[in-house]
Design an enzyme around this catalytic site. Structure first.
Site, mmCIF file in Angstrom:
data_model
loop_
_atom_site.group_PDB
_atom_site.id
_atom_site.type_symbol
_atom_site.label_atom_id
_atom_site.label_comp_id
_atom_site.label_asym_id
_atom_site.label_seq_id
_atom_site.Cartn_x
_atom_site.Cartn_y
_atom_site.Cartn_z
ATOM 1 N N ARG A 198 51.972 36.530 37.708
ATOM 2 C CA ARG A 198 52.197 37.328 36.489
ATOM 3 C C ARG A 198 53.665 37.710 36.384
ATOM 4 N NH1 ARG A 198 47.596 41.371 38.247
ATOM 5 N NH2 ARG A 198 45.769 40.027 38.082
ATOM 6 N N LYS A 242 32.939 38.888 46.279
ATOM 7 C CA LYS A 242 33.212 39.449 47.597
ATOM 8 C C LYS A 242 32.197 40.550 47.884
ATOM 9 C CE LYS A 242 37.415 40.567 48.686
ATOM 10 N NZ LYS A 242 38.761 41.168 48.588
ATOM 11 N N ARG A 293 32.798 47.225 42.037
ATOM 12 C CA ARG A 293 34.138 47.370 41.469
ATOM 13 C C ARG A 293 34.092 46.921 40.009
ATOM 14 N NH1 ARG A 293 38.273 43.549 40.560
ATOM 15 N NH2 ARG A 293 40.322 44.510 40.304
ATOM 16 N N HIS A 303 44.491 49.128 39.987
ATOM 17 C CA HIS A 303 44.570 49.391 41.431
ATOM 18 C C HIS A 303 44.301 50.856 41.746
ATOM 19 C CE1 HIS A 303 47.458 45.721 41.725
ATOM 20 N NE2 HIS A 303 46.222 45.343 42.022
ATOM 21 N N GLU A 330 40.112 49.543 49.886
ATOM 22 C CA GLU A 330 39.428 49.785 48.617
ATOM 23 C C GLU A 330 37.912 49.780 48.780
ATOM 24 O OE1 GLU A 330 41.703 47.744 45.122
ATOM 25 O OE2 GLU A 330 42.214 46.633 46.945
ATOM 26 N N ASN A 385 32.219 43.011 44.676
ATOM 27 C CA ASN A 385 33.362 42.807 43.789
ATOM 28 C C ASN A 385 33.249 41.407 43.210
ATOM 29 O OD1 ASN A 385 35.815 42.461 42.519
ATOM 30 N ND2 ASN A 385 37.071 42.982 44.285
#
Length: 398
Positions: free
Chosen positions: A239, A17, A89, A178, A383, A10
């Protein structure tokens, strides 16, 4: 039986990651994080299955160097030969990708073209893909898209109420994010909550620094809170979530700021951070709230108000409502946020079991609703495991 693994990568703009996940296992045998890529003093941290950690300095602050060090470490630990595929990802798949796919030159060009919709994410994801392909060209590389699960949304759910030509000409529509987490939870919930696969409806609250809801009907996403970008919807760490566009126009006029400056403000200086003036971390704000910090308390109240309101709205997208499921860093660990949210949802038949709610943290999963209530549960997301499953399945069928 010899170990068979998938490497999950990712990539962010300045980080990477990774996890090495064995087939039919939930926890990685090796995981870690490369930080400060593209900046200076880049480092890579490794964590083995026993929790032991080590850190090395990178000779170059690049994704290619980080992957080179990673692959060298895997070879040294005799893990490289166990890897059958690499799962990447990818944030935005637009309308082109409805499921995970093997990476080809054509797929790379489509992801690159979609970078206009996700300029902070897709280019970084591509760095990891291209570096991994260059270093290990024989291994199948699989792209797993955050947006793919939401491709089952109806036109009524994904269309913005602006001139429709913008959707046709510029792909302006709601995509949601997501999706990998929501898909994992939707799958796990079937057995965990004894749901009928052909007749059920759930709302998943993935709450973390980035947060989103997903209404799932019979295993398919039918509504979600994020939009064309991850900015829309819930109040998040930095956000703002939903915002009257008139506010942006008014602030531009009053302050002379450009749209780019305001876009940065609503993405990185707003949300919990903007309201509290203290932190974007929910744990810090909960402690400050308990100590009487008024702005921290307001930030949590605004976050919870927006969350409860959106949950109610998502229920209307379902034919039946069987369960509310909390997941993600905040959803799995914050008993307070769950309690405050459910207090606002009594009209939906939701009643919290306070004692059970307090016990759910640190990766635990289970029911937190009282008898007679519509089901409320905490289910830990994974995930990386979902990406590994997709990569293994696609590689197995090549």
């Amino acid at each position: 039986m010899s170990l068979v693994c998938v490497l999950v990568i990712n990539c962010g703009s300045s980080s990477m990651k990774f996890s090495v996940i064995p087939q039919d296992a939930d926890q990685p045998v090796l995981s870690g994080l490369a930080e400060r890529l593209g900046i200076d003093h880049a480092t890579m941290t490794f964590k083995d299955r026993d929790g032991n950690t080590s850190r090395v300095a990178l000779a170059e602050a690049s994704h290619q160097c980080a992957l080179h060090v990673l692959f060298g470490t895997l070879a040294q630990q005799q893990l490289l030969q166990t890897i059958t595929a690499i799962g990447h990802r990818v944030a935005h798949g637009g309308s082109d990708f409805k499921s995970s796919v093997r990476v080809t030159d054509e797929v790379i060009e489509k992801i690159r073209a979609l970078s206009a919709l996700a300029p902070l994410h897709n280019p970084a994801n591509l760095m990891g893909i291209e570096a991994a392909r260059a270093l290990l060209p024989a291994l199948p590389q699989i792209a797993v898209f955050d947006t793919a699960f939401h491709q089952t949304l109806s036109p009524a759910a994904y269309t913005y109420a602006i001139p429709l030509d913008y959707q046709r000409d510029y792909q302006v529509r709601r995509y949601g994010f997501h999706g990998t987490s929501h898909r994992f939870i939707a799958s796990e919930a079937l057995n965990a909550l004894d749901l009928d696969p052909a007749d059920h409806g759930i709302v998943i609250a993935h709450l973390g620094n980035g947060s989103s809801l997903c209404a799932v009907q019979n295993g398919e996403s039918v509504d979600t809170s994020m939009g064309m970008t991850p900015l829309e919807g819930l109040v998040m760490g930095t956000r703002c979530g939903d915002l009257d566009f008139g506010v942006a126009a008014y602030l531009a006029k009053c302050t002379g700021q450009s749209l780019d400056a305001l876009y940065k403000m609503v993405n990185s200086q707003s949300g919990l951070m903007g309201i509290s003036g203290l932190s974007s971390d929910c744990r810090t704000l909960q402690e400050a709230r308990a100590a009487g910090h008024e702005r921290a308390a307001l930030a949590i109240d605004v976050m919870v108000h927006r969350l409860a309101r959106h949950i109610g709205g998502h229920v209307t997208s379902l034919k039946r409502f069987d369960a509310l499921i909390f997941t993600g860093g905040i959803g799995e660990n914050s008993a307070l946020i769950r309690e405050l949210t459910v207090q606002r949802l009594q009209a939906l038949g939701l009643v919290l079991d306070g004692a059970r709610n307090q016990q759910m943290f640190g990766g635990r999963s289970g029911l937190i609703s009282k008898a007679g209530s519509t089901t409320i549960a905490v289910i830990a997301t994974n995930e990386e495991k979902m990406i590994a499953r997709d990569a293994a399945d696609i590689a197995r069928n090549l």
